[in-house]
Write a protein that holds these residues in place. Structure first.
Motif, PDB file in Angstrom:
ATOM      1  N   ALA A  26      55.459  -5.494  99.691  1.00 23.28           N
ATOM      2  CA  ALA A  26      55.883  -4.156  99.257  1.00 23.28           C
ATOM      3  C   ALA A  26      56.767  -4.238  98.014  1.00 23.28           C
ATOM      4  O   ALA A  26      56.650  -3.421  97.095  1.00 23.28           O
ATOM      5  CB  ALA A  26      56.628  -3.451 100.375  1.00 23.28           C
ATOM      6  N   MET A  27      57.641  -5.251  97.984  1.00 22.04           N
ATOM      7  CA  MET A  27      58.559  -5.362  96.850  1.00 22.04           C
ATOM      8  C   MET A  27      57.804  -5.709  95.567  1.00 22.04           C
ATOM      9  O   MET A  27      58.093  -5.166  94.505  1.00 22.04           O
ATOM     10  CB  MET A  27      59.610  -6.440  97.137  1.00 22.04           C
ATOM     11  CG  MET A  27      60.573  -6.032  98.202  1.00 22.04           C
ATOM     12  SD  MET A  27      61.440  -4.536  97.715  1.00 22.04           S
ATOM     13  CE  MET A  27      62.101  -4.028  99.259  1.00 22.04           C
ATOM     14  N   GLN A  28      56.832  -6.605  95.695  1.00 23.05           N
ATOM     15  CA  GLN A  28      56.030  -6.965  94.522  1.00 23.05           C
ATOM     16  C   GLN A  28      55.266  -5.742  94.019  1.00 23.05           C
ATOM     17  O   GLN A  28      55.177  -5.511  92.821  1.00 23.05           O
ATOM     18  CB  GLN A  28      55.045  -8.081  94.878  1.00 23.05           C
ATOM     19  CG  GLN A  28      55.641  -9.483  94.842  1.00 23.05           C
ATOM     20  CD  GLN A  28      56.462  -9.837  96.070  1.00 23.05           C
ATOM     21  OE1 GLN A  28      56.585  -9.058  96.995  1.00 23.05           O
ATOM     22  NE2 GLN A  28      57.025 -11.024  96.083  1.00 23.05           N
ATOM     23  N   SER A  29      54.730  -4.953  94.971  1.00 21.24           N
ATOM     24  CA  SER A  29      54.000  -3.747  94.561  1.00 21.24           C
ATOM     25  C   SER A  29      54.919  -2.781  93.828  1.00 21.24           C
ATOM     26  O   SER A  29      54.550  -2.216  92.806  1.00 21.24           O
ATOM     27  CB  SER A  29      53.400  -3.042  95.783  1.00 21.24           C
ATOM     28  OG  SER A  29      52.320  -3.783  96.275  1.00 21.24           O
ATOM     29  N   LEU A  30      56.128  -2.602  94.386  1.00 20.07           N
ATOM     30  CA  LEU A  30      57.084  -1.687  93.747  1.00 20.07           C
ATOM     31  C   LEU A  30      57.363  -2.119  92.309  1.00 20.07           C
ATOM     32  O   LEU A  30      57.370  -1.307  91.385  1.00 20.07           O
ATOM     33  CB  LEU A  30      58.396  -1.676  94.521  1.00 20.07           C
ATOM     34  CG  LEU A  30      58.561  -0.646  95.622  1.00 20.07           C
ATOM     35  CD1 LEU A  30      59.897  -0.841  96.304  1.00 20.07           C
ATOM     36  CD2 LEU A  30      58.445   0.766  95.088  1.00 20.07           C
ATOM     37  N   MET A  31      57.567  -3.437  92.142  1.00 18.32           N
ATOM     38  CA  MET A  31      57.888  -3.939  90.803  1.00 18.32           C
ATOM     39  C   MET A  31      56.715  -3.736  89.858  1.00 18.32           C
ATOM     40  O   MET A  31      56.892  -3.340  88.710  1.00 18.32           O
ATOM     41  CB  MET A  31      58.253  -5.418  90.875  1.00 18.32           C
ATOM     42  CG  MET A  31      59.580  -5.658  91.545  1.00 18.32           C
ATOM     43  SD  MET A  31      60.013  -7.394  91.557  1.00 18.32           S
ATOM     44  CE  MET A  31      59.258  -7.953  93.041  1.00 18.32           C
ATOM     45  N   LYS A  32      55.509  -3.998  90.364  1.00 18.49           N
ATOM     46  CA  LYS A  32      54.344  -3.833  89.499  1.00 18.49           C
ATOM     47  C   LYS A  32      54.122  -2.367  89.166  1.00 18.49           C
ATOM     48  O   LYS A  32      53.714  -2.025  88.058  1.00 18.49           O
ATOM     49  CB  LYS A  32      53.110  -4.428  90.181  1.00 18.49           C
ATOM     50  CG  LYS A  32      53.105  -5.950  90.131  1.00 18.49           C
ATOM     51  CD  LYS A  32      51.833  -6.483  90.755  1.00 18.49           C
ATOM     52  CE  LYS A  32      52.036  -7.873  91.293  1.00 18.49           C
ATOM     53  NZ  LYS A  32      50.995  -8.236  92.254  1.00 18.49           N
ATOM     54  N   LEU A  33      54.395  -1.481  90.129  1.00 21.21           N
ATOM     55  CA  LEU A  33      54.245  -0.046  89.863  1.00 21.21           C
ATOM     56  C   LEU A  33      55.212   0.393  88.762  1.00 21.21           C
ATOM     57  O   LEU A  33      54.920   1.298  87.991  1.00 21.21           O
ATOM     58  CB  LEU A  33      54.487   0.767  91.130  1.00 21.21           C
ATOM     59  CG  LEU A  33      53.360   0.722  92.176  1.00 21.21           C
ATOM     60  CD1 LEU A  33      53.795   1.380  93.467  1.00 21.21           C
ATOM     61  CD2 LEU A  33      52.102   1.378  91.654  1.00 21.21           C
ATOM     62  N   MET A  34      56.358  -0.275  88.706  1.00 20.42           N
ATOM     63  CA  MET A  34      57.360   0.100  87.707  1.00 20.42           C
ATOM     64  C   MET A  34      56.983  -0.344  86.290  1.00 20.42           C
ATOM     65  O   MET A  34      57.700  -0.031  85.341  1.00 20.42           O
ATOM     66  CB  MET A  34      58.730  -0.456  88.086  1.00 20.42           C
ATOM     67  CG  MET A  34      59.475   0.455  89.024  1.00 20.42           C
ATOM     68  SD  MET A  34      61.167  -0.084  89.254  1.00 20.42           S
ATOM     69  CE  MET A  34      61.125  -0.661  90.926  1.00 20.42           C
ATOM     70  N   THR A  35      55.878  -1.073  86.161  1.00 15.26           N
ATOM     71  CA  THR A  35      55.444  -1.438  84.813  1.00 15.26           C
ATOM     72  C   THR A  35      54.654  -0.306  84.150  1.00 15.26           C
ATOM     73  O   THR A  35      54.320  -0.403  82.978  1.00 15.26           O
ATOM     74  CB  THR A  35      54.541  -2.695  84.828  1.00 15.26           C
ATOM     75  OG1 THR A  35      53.380  -2.398  85.617  1.00 15.26           O
ATOM     76  CG2 THR A  35      55.231  -3.889  85.407  1.00 15.26           C
ATOM     77  N   ALA A  36      54.353   0.759  84.920  1.00 21.22           N
ATOM     78  CA  ALA A  36      53.564   1.869  84.368  1.00 21.22           C
ATOM     79  C   ALA A  36      54.269   2.472  83.150  1.00 21.22           C
ATOM     80  O   ALA A  36      55.498   2.534  83.107  1.00 21.22           O
ATOM     81  CB  ALA A  36      53.349   2.935  85.431  1.00 21.22           C
ATOM     82  N   ASP A  37      53.472   2.909  82.163  1.00 23.42           N
ATOM     83  CA  ASP A  37      54.067   3.462  80.943  1.00 23.42           C
ATOM     84  C   ASP A  37      54.838   4.738  81.226  1.00 23.42           C
ATOM     85  O   ASP A  37      55.952   4.933  80.779  1.00 23.42           O
ATOM     86  CB  ASP A  37      52.969   3.740  79.911  1.00 23.42           C
ATOM     87  CG  ASP A  37      52.438   2.443  79.322  1.00 23.42           C
ATOM     88  OD1 ASP A  37      53.226   1.489  79.239  1.00 23.42           O
ATOM     89  OD2 ASP A  37      51.251   2.374  78.981  1.00 23.42           O
TER      90      ASP A  37
END
Lengths: 394, 221
Positions: free
Chosen positions: A104-115
Motif C-alpha cells: 500500500a505504501m509503495q502504491s501511495l508513493m507511486k500515485l504521488m508521482t502523478a502530474d
C-alpha cells in the motif's frame, strides 16, 4: 527465486567491497543476523566478490539498511550502498520485495508521482499553528497525514510530531511555508530500487519548493531530511535551498525558547538510523531534550550504535523484525524511563506495533512520543522573541 | 473492452448489447431487444452486425460505438454473495454496462487498502467493493472488516485528493442479480461523469498484463 547473475565490478568498487577483510564485524553487528541465522552480510559480500551469485530477492529485502554494519566496518565497506545498488539493478526483474502492508505504501508513493495531484494534506493544521504560503523558510511535513490515516489500529499519532515541530518554529518566530501540494520524498522508493519514480518525486518536490521562494527547508522526518540532503542532489544538482532537521534548528536557538520550569518526566531516546548514522545528527536531539528540561536515560546502545526499529522502507516485515523490536523495547524499558521518545514516525509505527504482542502484555508496553511533540508540550506560552516583537509593534 | 469473465456465453452476448435500464428479461425479450438495436444502428454498422451474426450463426449484436470516455472500473466481488450475484445477473440475461473488470475475492474483508490503491496505480478510474449483506457473511464478520478497510482507504484517497465518487462499497447477495446490474450501471455513469482518473499513469506507461502481475506470479512460484 535464485538470482545467478554475478555482481558487476563497478558496483563492488563503488561500495568499497574489494577492501573487505572478511572479519565478520558486519554480521556480528547486524541485528537481523542475530535472529535470522541464515542471513549474513559478510557471506553476501564474500559471495559477490568470489564472482558468485547475487543475493536473492529475499536476502535483498531482509536488509534493514540501518547502516550498523557500515558503522563498524574497519575498512569502510558500504554494505548498505551495495544492497541499494543491487535492489536498483534487479528492480522489476528479480527484486520486487515482499512489500509489507500489501504494498500500500509503495502504491501511495507511486500515485504521488502523478502530474496533477490535488492533495488535501493540510487537514491537521489547527488554528493555533501559524503557517504561510510563500516565504523563505519551509517546513516539509512528509507522509505523517497518510500514516495516521493508515495505521489507525496502532493508534499512532505521527501528526503530533509535525504539529509540535510547527509549534516550535512559531515559538522561534518563524512562520513556515507548508506546501499543500508537497509529495512524498521518495525515500522508500529509492531504497526499494524504484529509482525512476524516486527521481520524479525529487524533481517535483524541488520545483514546488523553489516556486514558493523557499531558501531553507526544515524537516521533522529524518528520512525526508537525509533524502533531500544526500540523494536529491544526485537528481537535481545542487539544491536551491538549505536543508535542516528540526532538532538542529531548535538546538541552535534553544536559548530563545521558554520552557516550563517543573521537573520533566524521564524519557529515553531512540535514535533513528537516518538521523544518527546517516546524517550524523546525534547531539542535537539530546540538546533539545536537555533545553526543555527533560531527563534523558540513555539506552545501552544509543547514538550511532542505536538499534534500528526493524522497519526497512516498507519492504519486509517478518518474525525476525519482531524479535529485533522486542529486543529494543526491552532495552528501553530497562532504562526505567516511562516514555520512549523518537524522532522518526516509522520508529513510532514499528515499535508501537511490536508493543501489541498479545503474549507479552505489559512487559514491553511504553508510552511513545515524537521528539518535537514531547518538547513542544513543555513550551511555556510565548517565546522571548515573539514577546519582544509584539511589544515593538505596540 | 472485454466482458466480465466467468459468465455464460448468453450473458456475454447480453453484456455486449447497449446498456439500458436494468430489468430482468426472459429469453424472448432479449432477442427482441437485439433486433431493435440492429434496426437503430447506422446502415454500415447494421450490415456489419448482420454479417458477424451470420458468420457465427448466432444473433450476436455488435456494441454500438459509444462517444467519449470509457471508464476502467475494477470490481472486487466476494465469492459467496456478490460474485454469485453477478452470475445471477448473467443467467437472468440482464443487460448492463460492460465497462468493468471483476476480481473474485474469497471475502470482501480481504480487500485491503493496498488492493484499491494498486488498482488506481495501474490506471483504474473507479473501484467497487462488493460483499454479502450484514449477517450473511460466510465468515460471520468478514464484511464488518471490509467496512473498516474501506473507511481506511477512503481516508487515504481523501488526502490524496481522489474524488469520493471513484470508490464505492456495496452489499449484493447471490439472488440480487438485478441489484448487481443496477449498481454497475450507476457506478459506471458516476465515474464517467467524473472523467478519467488524474492518478492514472500515461497509457504508454501502463504495464502490460503479464508485467503488471509478474510479482504476483513470482509469489505463486
Amino acid at each position: 527465486m535464485e538470482a545467478t547473475t554475478p555482481v558487476d565490478a563497478r558496483t563492488l568498487r563503488e561500495a568499497n567491497a574489494f577492501l573487505c577483510l572478511e572479519c565478520g564485524k558486519c554480521t556480528s553487528s547486524c541485528v537481523v543476523a542475530r535472529y535470522n541465522r541464515s542471513y549474513s552480510p559478510r557471506r553476501l559480500i564474500s559471495q559477490a566478490l568470489g564472482g558468485g551469485r547475487l543475493p536473492t530477492a529475499n536476502e535483498l529485502s531482509i536488509c534493514l539498511t540501518c547502516m550498523a554494519c557500515d558503522e563498524r566496518c574497519p575498512s569502510g565497506v558500504h554494505f548498505v550502498d551495495l544492497i541499494r545498488e543491487l535492489r536498483r539493478a534487479t528492480y522489476g526483474a528479480e527484486f520486487a520485495g515482499n512489500c509489507s502492508h500489501g504494498g500500500a505504501m509503495q502504491s501511495l508513493m507511486k500515485l504521488m508521482t502523478a502530474d496533477e495531484l490535488n492533495q488535501e494534506r493540510l487537514g491537521w493544521v489547527t488554528e493555533d499553528l501559524k503557517i504561510t504560503d510563500q516565504g523563505e523558510v519551509a517546513f516539509f511535513a512528509g507522509c505523517a497525514p497518510y500514516f495516521d490515516a493508515f495505521f489507525t489500529e496502532l493508534e499512532v499519532d505521527t501528526l503530533a510530531g509535525v504539529k509540535g515541530a510547527v509549534k516550535m518554529l512559531n515559538a522561534l518566530g518563524l512562520e513556515p511555508v507548508l506546501a499543500p501540494d508537497e509529495r512524498c520524498c521518495g525515500h522508500d522508493l529509492l531504497w526499494g530500487g524504484d529509482v525512476a519514480n524516486f527521481e520524479r518525486l525529487a524533481r517535483k518536490n524541488v520545483e514546488l519548493l523553489k516556486a514558493r521562494g523557499v531558501k531553507a527547508v526544515i524537516f521533522n522526518c529524518p528520512e525526508c531530511y537525509y533524502t533531500f540532503k544526500a540523494d536529491y542532489a544526485k537528481v537535481v544538482g545542487t539544491l536551491p535551498f538549505k536543508v535542516k532537521h528540526i532538532s538542529e534548528v531548535v538546538a541552535e536557538r534553544a536559548g530563545e525558547l521558554n520552557f516550563v520550569d517543573d521537573e520533566g518526566e524521564k524519557v529515553t531516546f531512540q535514535d533513528p538510523c537516518r538521523l544518527a548514522r546517516f546524517a550524523g545528527v546525534v547531539e542535537a536531539p539530546r540538546q533539545v531534550l536537555a533545553a526543555a528540561g527533560v531527563e534523558l536515560a540513555e539506552m545501552a546502545r544509543s547514538g550511532k550504535g542505536a538499534v534500528c526499529c526493524a522497519g526497512n522502507g516498507w519492504l519486509n516485515c517478518d518474525r525476525f523484525s519482531k524479535e529485533v523490536q522486542l529486543e529494543r523495547l526491552r532495552e528501553a524499558r530497562a532504562t526505567g524511563a516511562a516514555t520512549l521518545v523518537t524522532a522518526c514516525p516509522k520508529c513510532e509505527i514499528h515499535l508501537r506495533c511490536a508493543m501489541n504482542d498479545p503474549n507479552l502484555g505489559d512487559e514491553i508496553k511504553m508510552e511513545m512520543r515524537d521528539l518535537t511533540s514531547a518538547v513542544a508540550s513543555r513550551l511555556n506560552g510565548e517565546s522571548k522573541e515573539v514577546k519582544a516583537s509584539s511589544t515593538e509593534e505596540k | 473492452m472485454t466482458p466480465p469473465k466467468g459468465k455464460s456465453a448468453a450473458a456475454e452476448a447480453e453484456t455486449k448489447a447497449p446498456a439500458k435500464k436494468a430489468k430482468a428479461r426472459k429469453k424472448g425479450a432479449a432477442t427482441a431487444s437485439a433486433k431493435a438495436t440492429a434496426q437503430k444502428a447506422p446502415p454500415a454498422r447494421r450490415a456489419r452486425a448482420k454479417k458477424a451474426a451470420s458468420a457465427q450463426g448466432t444473433r450476436r449484436v455488435e456494441k454500438p460505438a459509444r462517444e467519449g470516455f470509457i471508464p476502467r472500473i475494477v470490481v472486487f466481488a466476494c465469492n459467496w454473495c456478490s460474485y454469485a450475484g453477478a452470475d445471477t445477473a448473467g443467467v437472468s440475461r440482464i443487460q448492463y454496462s460492460p465497462h468493468f473488470r471483476i476480481i473474485r475475492v474469497m471475502c470482501s474483508g480481504r480487500v485491503h487498502p493496498a488492493f484499491i490503491l494498486r488498482a488506481f496505480e495501474l490506471g483504474a478510474d473507479g473501484v467497487l467493493v462488493s460483499g454479502c449483506h450484514f449477517g450473511d457473511c460466510h465468515y460471520i464478520f468478514g464484511n464488518e472488516r471490509a467496512v473498516e478497510q474501506f473507511e481506511k482507504t477512503k481516508a487515504l484517497l481523501k488526502i490524496l485528493g481522489v474524488e469520493e465518487g471513484r470508490i464505492r462499497l456495496e452489499w449484493i447477495s447471490a439472488a440480487e442479480g438485478v441489484k448487481f446490474a443496477r449498481v454497475i450501471d450507476e457506478f459506471v455513469e458516476q465515474v464517467r461523469a467524473l472523467g478519467p482518473s488524474k492518478l492514472a499513469p500515461p497509457e504508454r506507461e501502463l504495464p502490460q498484463k503479464a508485467e503488471a502481475f509478474a510479482d504476483v506470479a513470482a509469489l505463486a512460484k
